[in-house]
Motif scaffolding. Structure first.
Motif, short mmCIF file in Angstrom:
data_model
loop_
_atom_site.label_atom_id
_atom_site.label_comp_id
_atom_site.label_asym_id
_atom_site.label_seq_id
_atom_site.Cartn_x
_atom_site.Cartn_y
_atom_site.Cartn_z
N PRO A 52 -6.46 1.97 -8.42
CA PRO A 52 -7.52 1.28 -7.67
C PRO A 52 -7.23 -0.21 -7.48
CG PRO A 52 -8.49 2.77 -9.27
CD PRO A 52 -7.02 2.72 -9.58
N ASN A 53 -6.60 -0.83 -8.47
CA ASN A 53 -6.27 -2.26 -8.34
C ASN A 53 -5.17 -2.48 -7.31
OD1 ASN A 53 -8.16 -2.84 -10.31
ND2 ASN A 53 -6.67 -2.76 -11.97
N LEU A 54 -4.20 -1.58 -7.29
CA LEU A 54 -3.16 -1.62 -6.26
C LEU A 54 -3.78 -1.52 -4.87
CD1 LEU A 54 -0.30 -1.24 -5.00
CD2 LEU A 54 -0.49 1.18 -5.65
N SER A 55 -4.67 -0.57 -4.68
CA SER A 55 -5.32 -0.39 -3.38
C SER A 55 -6.16 -1.60 -3.01
CB SER A 55 -6.19 0.87 -3.40
OG SER A 55 -5.40 2.02 -3.57
N HIS A 56 -6.80 -2.20 -4.00
CA HIS A 56 -7.62 -3.40 -3.75
C HIS A 56 -6.77 -4.53 -3.21
CE1 HIS A 56 -9.52 -7.24 -4.92
NE2 HIS A 56 -10.63 -6.64 -4.55
N LEU A 57 -5.64 -4.83 -3.88
CA LEU A 57 -4.79 -5.93 -3.42
C LEU A 57 -4.19 -5.61 -2.05
CD1 LEU A 57 -3.66 -8.72 -4.27
CD2 LEU A 57 -1.59 -7.51 -4.99
N ALA A 58 -3.78 -4.37 -1.84
CA ALA A 58 -3.20 -4.00 -0.55
C ALA A 58 -4.21 -4.24 0.58
CB ALA A 58 -2.77 -2.54 -0.56
N GLY A 59 -5.49 -4.00 0.28
CA GLY A 59 -6.52 -4.21 1.29
C GLY A 59 -6.77 -5.66 1.62
N LYS A 60 -6.23 -6.58 0.84
CA LYS A 60 -6.38 -8.01 1.12
C LYS A 60 -5.37 -8.50 2.15
CE LYS A 60 -9.20 -9.78 -0.65
NZ LYS A 60 -10.68 -9.75 -0.44
N VAL A 61 -4.32 -7.68 2.42
CA VAL A 61 -3.30 -8.11 3.39
C VAL A 61 -2.99 -7.05 4.44
CG1 VAL A 61 -2.22 -9.72 1.77
CG2 VAL A 61 -1.40 -7.35 1.88
N LEU A 62 -3.46 -5.82 4.24
CA LEU A 62 -3.22 -4.74 5.20
C LEU A 62 -4.55 -4.22 5.75
CD1 LEU A 62 -0.54 -2.74 3.16
CD2 LEU A 62 -0.11 -4.02 5.28
N PRO A 63 -4.55 -3.67 6.96
CA PRO A 63 -5.79 -3.11 7.52
C PRO A 63 -6.34 -2.00 6.63
CG PRO A 63 -4.14 -3.38 9.23
CD PRO A 63 -3.44 -3.64 7.93
N PRO A 64 -7.66 -1.78 6.65
CA PRO A 64 -8.27 -0.74 5.83
C PRO A 64 -7.60 0.62 6.05
CG PRO A 64 -9.95 -2.09 6.87
CD PRO A 64 -8.65 -2.50 7.47
N TYR A 65 -7.39 1.33 4.92
CA TYR A 65 -6.86 2.69 4.91
C TYR A 65 -5.39 2.77 5.34
CZ TYR A 65 -11.91 3.32 4.94
OH TYR A 65 -13.26 3.22 4.67
N THR A 66 -4.73 1.63 5.48
CA THR A 66 -3.29 1.69 5.76
C THR A 66 -2.61 2.50 4.65
OG1 THR A 66 -3.26 -0.48 6.84
CG2 THR A 66 -1.16 0.34 5.98
N PRO A 67 -1.87 3.55 4.99
CA PRO A 67 -1.25 4.38 3.95
C PRO A 67 -0.15 3.63 3.19
CG PRO A 67 -0.46 5.03 6.11
CD PRO A 67 -1.56 4.04 6.36
N LEU A 68 -0.16 3.80 1.88
CA LEU A 68 0.88 3.20 1.04
C LEU A 68 1.94 4.22 0.66
CD1 LEU A 68 -1.44 1.19 -1.42
CD2 LEU A 68 -0.55 0.49 0.83
N GLY A 69 1.57 5.49 0.71
CA GLY A 69 2.50 6.55 0.34
C GLY A 69 1.74 7.74 -0.22
N LYS A 70 2.49 8.68 -0.82
CA LYS A 70 1.88 9.91 -1.32
C LYS A 70 2.26 10.19 -2.77
CE LYS A 70 1.12 13.01 2.64
NZ LYS A 70 1.52 14.31 3.23
N PHE A 71 1.28 10.73 -3.51
CA PHE A 71 1.54 11.30 -4.82
C PHE A 71 1.96 12.75 -4.65
CE2 PHE A 71 -1.72 8.11 -6.16
CZ PHE A 71 -0.90 7.40 -7.02
N ILE A 72 2.96 13.18 -5.40
CA ILE A 72 3.41 14.56 -5.38
C ILE A 72 3.30 15.12 -6.79
CG2 ILE A 72 5.32 16.13 -4.84
CD1 ILE A 72 4.20 14.59 -2.44
#
Length: 410
Positions: A242-262
């Motif tokens: 959740p913290n990773l997603s929070h920081l990513a949302g400060k510089v990338l548009p909402p819901y921009t995909p970061l990748g996938k868990f397998i």
């Protein structure tokens, strides 16, 4: 499933900070080993790894396990056995180490380290800690403690208030320091610094204990006044999703995909549908897995200026995912050295006797189809390993990546 994934962490951290060694009985060791076997054989997942080999490894390292008389020695022996699987993170933590992970507080000399054959390389000096007060610096090699060679973190541990004489190699010099062990927190406060009137730097120390979304929001409120932003992840070993997603949302548009868990289940489904193909995570991710993305912030405010992310070999897990997303979405440039290549989603499992097992459960594949585990993120602008820890050189390299004249550096 989604809630379970949200609780997963990406974390790599070494610390030369701990209390006095605690004894462990043979019966306690057997209870811990039995539970480790159950957990890794039924739940662990890493591409191509046969976790049933654990029984063989236990017998191979049996003598080391039996010779261990303290919790620390036993954990070290188990982790040496784990290393034969050839990946990160699968790690046994002592009760004391587990406490440090959850509280952020410990007793010691106040450094994080990288274990070398000739001593302990200091990768971080805790602000306000005993080592900083004594004059220890990042890059120092601790090679003697009280006149004896340092071979591991146990050689610098001790109780609060006790003294240790440390001999340090700093470049061509050998220096002596006397350090009084004390309680300190390993949690560092994230901060913003202005490099010049158009360039701000935000240092994010961890995505784990100490990451404060509200504090990060406040830093970005200030940073939006800048035209250029440097995000410093050089010594960030990872943390919670959740913290990773929070920081990513400060510089990338909402819901921009970061990748996938397998997961193991995803790999099994892929093999059933494609019996003639290898269950490589990059292939599995095309049809299976769960996508994580940048968080949508309520205020819809994010930094939209030029961006540089600073990384180093100590940048691991969540830091690597963030850097890879910035690079693959062409949001900014990555400056520093190749990252750790330690990206497996894991969770912490409680074991008997207060021990904790960091257990890998999922692979991660970037949007561009890159498996980061064992690979890492290559910088766009490279620094030498000997340079990346120097704040001034790192900032200069970031400014150069922005195309800013170097005389702008204060």
């Amino acid at each position: 499933m989604r809630n379970r994934i949200a609780a997963l962490v990406f974390c790599v951290c070494l610390s030369a900070a701990a209390a006095v060694a605690q004894p462990i009985s043979p019966a306690a060791k057997e209870r811990v080993l039995d539970e480790i076997g159950k957990q890794i054989k039924s739940n662990a997942y890493v591409k191509g790894v046969d976790f049933s080999r654990w029984d063989v490894l236990v017998e191979k390292h049996r003598e080391e396990f039996e010779e261990a008389t303290t919790q620390e020695q036993f954990a070290s022996a188990v982790n040496r056995a784990f290393s034969e699987f050839g990946f990160s993170p699968l790690n046994l933590q002592t009760p004391r180490a587990a406490e440090i992970r959850t509280t952020g507080k410990t007793v010691g000399i106040g450094v994080t380290i990288e274990v070398r054959s000739d001593g302990l390389l200091v990768t971080r000096v805790i602000e306000g800690g005993p080592a900083e007060k004594a004059g220890i610096k990042v890059g120092d090699l601790l090679f003697e403690a009280d006149g004896k060679p340092i071979r591991g973190v146990e050689d610098v541990r001790g109780e609060e208030g006790t003294k240790v004489k440390i001999r340090v190699r700093r470049g061509e010099e050998e220096l002596d320091f006397e350090i009084v062990r004390a309680q300190f927190t390993v949690v560092q406060k994230d901060e913003l610094k202005w490099i010049d009137d158009k360039t701000a730097l935000i240092r994010v120390n961890s995505f784990a204990t100490g990451y404060d979304p509200k504090a990060i929001d406040e830093l970005f409120d200030e940073a939006r006044k800048a035209e250029r932003l440097i995000i410093d992840l050089r010594f960030n070993g990872g943390g919670a999703v959740p913290n990773l997603s929070h920081l990513a949302g400060k510089v990338l548009p909402p819901y921009t995909p970061l990748g996938k868990f397998i997961t193991r289940a995803d790999a099994n489904k892929f093999k059933e549908a494609n019996p003639d193909k290898p269950d490589d995570p990059a292939l599995v991710a095309k049809d299976y897995g769960w996508t994580i993305g940048a968080r949508a912030h309520r205020d819809a405010k994010r930094f939209e200026g030029d961006l540089v992310v600073l990384v180093s070999p100590s940048s691991a897990s969540a830091s690597e995912i963030f850097a890879a997303a910035v690079k693959e979405h062409k949001r900014g440039k990555i400056v520093g050295t190749k990252t750790a290549g330690a990206v497996l989603a894991s969770t912490f499992v409680r074991l008997p006797e207060g021990f904790s097992l960091q257990l890998p459960l999922m692979e991660f594949v970037t949007v561009g189809g890159l498996r980061l585990e064992g690979t890492g993120v290559e910088p766009d602008e490279a620094l030498k390993p000997s340079e990346v820890g120097d704040d001034d050189l790192a900032v200069r390299a970031a400014l150069k990546a922005f195309g800013v004249a170097l005389h702008w550096v204060a």
